[in-house]
Design an enzyme around this catalytic site. Structure first.
Site, PDB file in Angstrom:
ATOM      1  N   HIS A  14      27.784  38.065  29.100  1.00  0.00           N
ATOM      2  CA  HIS A  14      29.406  37.720  29.243  1.00  0.00           C
ATOM      3  C   HIS A  14      30.027  36.834  29.620  1.00  0.00           C
ATOM      4  O   HIS A  14      30.097  36.126  31.052  1.00  0.00           O
ATOM      5  CB  HIS A  14      29.665  39.441  29.695  1.00  0.00           C
ATOM      6  N   GLU A  35      32.525  37.341  31.725  1.00  0.00           N
ATOM      7  CA  GLU A  35      32.683  37.781  32.932  1.00  0.00           C
ATOM      8  C   GLU A  35      31.639  37.492  33.464  1.00  0.00           C
ATOM      9  O   GLU A  35      31.714  37.020  34.657  1.00  0.00           O
ATOM     10  CB  GLU A  35      33.173  39.277  32.990  1.00  0.00           C
TER      11      GLU A  35
END
Length: 160
Positions: free
Chosen positions: A65, A67
């Protein structure tokens, strides 16, 4: 000169908006790669330390992801595992996995654009984020949401 000052007063761009626009640039990169269009930047002391976007399809890694990519790049860049002076700007509310990683990294602030009412970390109580972490939501919400809606509409074969 006076016209420029008036324009600034009409629509001041906050620091949060400025950095969310940078996260949106990353989300567009993900979109172009046929990844779910989520982008992130991590900022420390007013400077972007890392830029990232989803890479789950390209890397065939469900943990890739935006993040998670940003956390890894930032800790590598600063030479430490704690991001307690950093702010994460991300176009979509972090999922529980990312929120837990942000907790372990002790990120100071999380600023996100679009909420994720089905898979977002805010569905959990108590919060999965570090207790000292500040959260701000809805920055550039419309732009962040529109990109996601367009992506999934195209995937489903719907008109946008």
């Amino acid at each position: 000169m006076i016209i420029e000052e008036v324009e600034k007063l009409k629509s001041p761009v906050t620091e949060d908006e400025k950095f969310m626009k940078e996260a949106l640039k990353e989300a567009r990169k993900a979109y172009e790669k046929d990844e779910i269009p989520v982008g992130a930047v991590i900022v420390c002391r007013g400077k972007i330390i890392s830029r990232s976007h989803n890479l789950t399809e390209l890397l065939r890694d469900p943990t890739a992801h935006a993040e998670m990519q940003a956390i890894t790049m930032t800790t590598d860049s600063i030479g430490g595992k704690y991001l307690d002076e950093c702010t994460l700007y991300v176009t979509l509310e972090p999922c529980p996995m990312c929120a837990a990683a942000l907790n372990w990294a002790q990120v100071k602030r999380v600023v996100y654009g679009a909420a994720d009412p089905k898979r977002g970390f805010s569905l959990f109580n108590p919060s999965l984020l570090h207790p000292k972490c500040e959260v701000k939501e809805g920055i550039c919400k419309e732009e962040c949401s529109e990109l996601l809606v367009r992506f999934f509409s195209e995937k489903r074969g719907n008109d946008v």
